[in-house]
Design a protein around this motif. Structure first.
Motif, mmCIF file in Angstrom:
data_model
loop_
_atom_site.group_PDB
_atom_site.id
_atom_site.type_symbol
_atom_site.label_atom_id
_atom_site.label_comp_id
_atom_site.label_asym_id
_atom_site.label_seq_id
_atom_site.Cartn_x
_atom_site.Cartn_y
_atom_site.Cartn_z
ATOM 1 N N LEU A 236 34.398 41.273 40.084
ATOM 2 C CA LEU A 236 35.334 41.533 39.002
ATOM 3 C C LEU A 236 35.822 42.975 39.035
ATOM 4 C CD1 LEU A 236 33.412 39.679 36.175
ATOM 5 C CD2 LEU A 236 35.804 39.223 36.728
ATOM 6 N N ILE A 237 37.083 43.172 38.660
ATOM 7 C CA ILE A 237 37.657 44.492 38.420
ATOM 8 C C ILE A 237 38.301 44.444 37.044
ATOM 9 C CG2 ILE A 237 39.255 46.268 39.215
ATOM 10 C CD1 ILE A 237 39.205 44.974 41.973
ATOM 11 N N GLY A 238 38.071 45.464 36.232
ATOM 12 C CA GLY A 238 38.656 45.505 34.906
ATOM 13 C C GLY A 238 39.822 46.466 34.833
ATOM 14 N N SER A 239 40.899 46.064 34.180
ATOM 15 C CA SER A 239 42.035 46.948 33.961
ATOM 16 C C SER A 239 41.676 47.981 32.907
ATOM 17 C CB SER A 239 43.253 46.140 33.516
ATOM 18 O OG SER A 239 44.295 47.001 33.118
ATOM 19 N N LYS A 240 42.181 49.214 33.083
ATOM 20 C CA LYS A 240 41.900 50.273 32.125
ATOM 21 C C LYS A 240 43.006 50.435 31.091
ATOM 22 C CE LYS A 240 38.042 51.402 34.153
ATOM 23 N NZ LYS A 240 37.981 50.328 35.139
ATOM 24 N N ALA A 241 44.145 49.810 31.285
ATOM 25 C CA ALA A 241 45.256 49.992 30.359
ATOM 26 C C ALA A 241 45.774 48.686 29.789
ATOM 27 C CB ALA A 241 46.395 50.743 31.041
ATOM 28 N N MET A 242 45.321 47.567 30.290
ATOM 29 C CA MET A 242 45.609 46.271 29.711
ATOM 30 C C MET A 242 44.299 45.501 29.691
ATOM 31 S SD MET A 242 49.319 45.032 31.143
ATOM 32 C CE MET A 242 48.894 45.068 32.875
ATOM 33 N N GLN A 243 44.110 44.739 28.641
ATOM 34 C CA GLN A 243 42.835 44.066 28.475
ATOM 35 C C GLN A 243 42.807 42.776 29.289
ATOM 36 O OE1 GLN A 243 40.543 44.382 24.642
ATOM 37 N NE2 GLN A 243 41.092 42.229 24.545
ATOM 38 N N PHE A 244 42.407 42.922 30.540
ATOM 39 C CA PHE A 244 42.257 41.753 31.394
ATOM 40 C C PHE A 244 41.388 42.130 32.586
ATOM 41 C CE2 PHE A 244 45.070 43.615 34.392
ATOM 42 C CZ PHE A 244 44.988 42.877 35.559
ATOM 43 N N PHE A 245 40.975 41.094 33.325
ATOM 44 C CA PHE A 245 40.118 41.278 34.500
ATOM 45 C C PHE A 245 40.738 40.561 35.689
ATOM 46 C CE2 PHE A 245 37.425 41.533 30.767
ATOM 47 C CZ PHE A 245 36.639 42.635 31.025
ATOM 48 N N LEU A 246 40.482 41.112 36.860
ATOM 49 C CA LEU A 246 40.866 40.488 38.120
ATOM 50 C C LEU A 246 39.589 40.114 38.852
ATOM 51 C CD1 LEU A 246 43.284 39.926 40.115
ATOM 52 C CD2 LEU A 246 42.743 42.134 41.135
ATOM 53 N N GLY A 247 39.518 38.880 39.320
ATOM 54 C CA GLY A 247 38.316 38.435 40.009
ATOM 55 C C GLY A 247 38.644 37.576 41.209
ATOM 56 N N ASN A 248 37.670 37.406 42.073
ATOM 57 C CA ASN A 248 37.819 36.434 43.149
ATOM 58 C C ASN A 248 37.617 35.028 42.576
ATOM 59 O OD1 ASN A 248 35.033 36.698 42.641
ATOM 60 N ND2 ASN A 248 34.504 36.090 44.718
ATOM 61 N N TYR A 249 38.063 34.025 43.295
ATOM 62 C CA TYR A 249 37.777 32.638 42.925
ATOM 63 C C TYR A 249 37.714 31.864 44.224
ATOM 64 C CZ TYR A 249 37.557 28.446 40.070
ATOM 65 O OH TYR A 249 37.126 27.295 39.458
ATOM 66 N N GLY A 250 36.502 31.610 44.667
ATOM 67 C CA GLY A 250 36.337 31.071 46.007
ATOM 68 C C GLY A 250 36.771 32.127 47.009
ATOM 69 N N GLU A 251 37.107 31.703 48.223
ATOM 70 C CA GLU A 251 37.471 32.663 49.272
ATOM 71 C C GLU A 251 38.962 32.818 49.474
ATOM 72 O OE1 GLU A 251 34.147 33.433 52.423
ATOM 73 O OE2 GLU A 251 34.979 31.418 52.732
ATOM 74 N N ASP A 252 39.760 31.885 48.955
ATOM 75 C CA ASP A 252 41.198 31.955 49.228
ATOM 76 C C ASP A 252 42.043 31.991 47.960
ATOM 77 O OD1 ASP A 252 40.781 29.390 48.363
ATOM 78 O OD2 ASP A 252 41.766 28.416 50.059
ATOM 79 N N LYS A 253 41.427 32.442 46.851
ATOM 80 C CA LYS A 253 42.149 32.585 45.593
ATOM 81 C C LYS A 253 41.642 33.819 44.863
ATOM 82 C CE LYS A 253 42.659 27.572 44.872
ATOM 83 N NZ LYS A 253 42.054 27.231 46.176
ATOM 84 N N ILE A 254 42.486 34.356 44.000
ATOM 85 C CA ILE A 254 42.009 35.329 43.033
ATOM 86 C C ILE A 254 42.361 34.823 41.645
ATOM 87 C CG2 ILE A 254 42.158 37.293 44.604
ATOM 88 C CD1 ILE A 254 44.657 38.164 43.018
ATOM 89 N N ALA A 255 41.617 35.303 40.655
ATOM 90 C CA ALA A 255 41.796 34.848 39.283
ATOM 91 C C ALA A 255 42.237 36.007 38.409
ATOM 92 C CB ALA A 255 40.493 34.253 38.755
ATOM 93 N N LEU A 256 43.303 35.799 37.649
ATOM 94 C CA LEU A 256 43.725 36.720 36.596
ATOM 95 C C LEU A 256 43.125 36.196 35.306
ATOM 96 C CD1 LEU A 256 47.482 36.960 37.633
ATOM 97 C CD2 LEU A 256 45.575 38.352 38.435
ATOM 98 N N ILE A 257 42.335 37.018 34.629
ATOM 99 C CA ILE A 257 41.528 36.553 33.499
ATOM 100 C C ILE A 257 41.927 37.300 32.240
ATOM 101 C CG2 ILE A 257 39.172 36.231 32.654
ATOM 102 C CD1 ILE A 257 38.346 36.590 35.708
ATOM 103 N N ASP A 258 42.488 36.584 31.271
ATOM 104 C CA ASP A 258 42.894 37.136 29.984
ATOM 105 C C ASP A 258 41.956 36.592 28.910
ATOM 106 O OD1 ASP A 258 44.046 37.989 27.667
ATOM 107 O OD2 ASP A 258 45.999 37.070 28.017
ATOM 108 N N PRO A 259 40.996 37.398 28.449
ATOM 109 C CA PRO A 259 40.001 36.886 27.494
ATOM 110 C C PRO A 259 40.593 36.434 26.159
ATOM 111 C CG PRO A 259 39.269 38.954 28.471
ATOM 112 C CD PRO A 259 40.706 38.791 28.839
ATOM 113 N N GLU A 260 41.803 36.908 25.805
ATOM 114 C CA GLU A 260 42.386 36.572 24.510
ATOM 115 C C GLU A 260 43.248 35.312 24.549
ATOM 116 O OE1 GLU A 260 41.624 38.227 21.753
ATOM 117 O OE2 GLU A 260 40.292 39.459 22.977
#
Length: 409
Positions: A266-290
């Motif tokens: 996981l990587i967290g954004s410092k200026a927008m409330q969201f996270f970037l993560g891997n999802y399996g080996e050939d995808k990434i996930a944009l994660i908005d907790p709200e």
């Protein structure tokens, strides 16, 4: 996915991007400085390199192969040597301080500090504000220190017990801690560590509050503003502060609509409330907790090698895939907007720690280690083309970028 802009979030000392100051006085020079810290793939050495000139500013001999993590302020880099049971600290020589309408920049020599931290198999160095927590897997304990104390030569750590040895993590969260929990009832091979089954909240004195939250095979953690996130088999577990500033835990389950996979980095954004993560080996996930639909997946053309967020260009994420392509992803709409060939192919087959490129964002460039050719490649973010390369001896591997701009008095 609606990403909510944070009104008061700042990005002081962020790895790879300290936002440009507003202005400097007439008697001040406005300057931008970036330094790269690069660990070799096999040799026990970390090099500090000036981005603009390509000059080596320091070569630091340590005890073993190191993974690198920069502090929240950018004043230090921690070299975590899991196989050598040691953590070293490098002073970056870059310090930025906020003065409202501008930032002051202080530049000094980079140096390997005399202080080192020893323990059985350190793996994680978690940074939040001034707090640094080093977790030692084969001790099952976290050592919390103050970065500023370390810079002053004070190395007395607060010990936080995570019950038993395991591949775990402890994250500071206000006046509490978020600690992984091992499954001591699981069958493990001789000399193997037990798996993780969840996360618990600890008070400052180490006592547990509330129940253990399920988070099977917990791996990966990050901060975004006031939130902390953890990757799990079931979803991403979010910790948020309550009105009385106590941690509240909520699972963002993957749901039946998503393909098989999980988030483990996981990587967290410092200026927008969201996270970037891997999802399996050939995808990434944009994660908005709200959001009611917190996950947006981006399909990649081949398997992912490394990825990074650009804290200055808030819409940008960068992903390097095994075919040697670098991809620019717009995190607001989840699309790949540009792609460019930047290295030869690096297959994901083989050992997970085989030498492969790593990314770091440094101002107007993406710095990419190319261990096969003993180079760091500098990709211009605007043109998405290689501006130049920096030769680095042996096999440059893990990399962090520290720097920014400010008024130099």
């Amino acid at each position: 996915m609606m990403l909510k802009q944070l009104k008061c979030a700042t990005a002081l000392g962020i790895i790879g991007s300290l936002l440009i100051a507003g202005h400097a006085g007439a008697d001040e020079e406005h300057k931008q400085v970036w330094r790269l810290f690069i660990a070799d793939h096999t040799k026990p050495v970390v090099r500090a390199i000036d981005l603009e000139s390509g000059k080596e500013l320091g070569k630091f001999d340590i005890k073993g192969y190191a993974g690198l993590t920069a502090s929240a302020s950018g004043e230090t880099v921690f070299a975590v040597q899991s196989d050598a049971d040691q953590v070293n600290v490098i002073k970056t020589g870059i310090s930025l301080s906020d003065h409202g309408d501008h930032r002051d920049l202080e530049i000094s020599d980079t140096a390997l500090l005399d202080e080192k931290f020893e323990g059985k198999r350190p793996v994680h160095a978690v940074m939040h504000d001034d707090s640094v927590v080093l977790f030692f897997d084969r001790e099952g304990k976290g050592h919390e220190l103050s970065e500023q104390d370390i810079l002053k030569g004070k190395t007395q750590a607060k010990i936080i017990d995570a019950t038993a040895p395991h591949h775990g993590v402890i994250v500071p969260f206000g006046n509490q801690y978020l600690a992984s929990v091992p499954n001591l009832e699981a069958e493990t091979k001789p000399d193997a560590l037990p798996p993780r089954l969840g996360l618990r909240v600890l008070e400052s004195d180490g006592t547990q509050t509330g129940n253990v939250a399920t988070c099977t095979a917990l791996h990966g953690e990050a901060f975004s503003a006031s939130l902390a996130a953890f990757g799990c088999e079931e979803g991403v577990l979010i910790a948020s502060p309550s009105k009385d500033k106590k941690a509240e835990l909520k699972m963002l389950t993957y749901g039946a609509d998503l393909p098989k996979g999980k988030v483990s980095t996981l990587i967290g954004s410092k200026a927008m409330q969201f996270f970037l993560g891997n999802y399996g080996e050939d995808k990434i996930a944009l994660i908005d907790p709200e959001s009611d639909t917190p996950y947006r997946l981006v399909d990649l053309p081949t398997r992912r090698v490394d990825f990074a967020l650009d804290p200055a260009r808030l819409k940008n994420a960068y992903v390097l895939t095994e075919d040697g392509q670098l991809h620019l992803i717009n995190i607001l709409d989840g699309t790949i907007t540009r792609s460019a060939k930047v290295t030869e192919p690096y297959s994901k087959d083989g050992h997970w720690r085989d030498p492969r490129p790593r990314l770091a964002v440094a101002g107007d460039h993406i710095a990419i280690t190319d261990p096969r050719h003993s180079l760091v490649r500098l990709i211009n973010i605007e043109s998405f083309k290689e501006d130049r390369t920096i030769p680095v001896a042996d096999q440059p591997f893990s990399i962090v970028a520290v720097g920014g701009s400010g008024a130099e008095h």
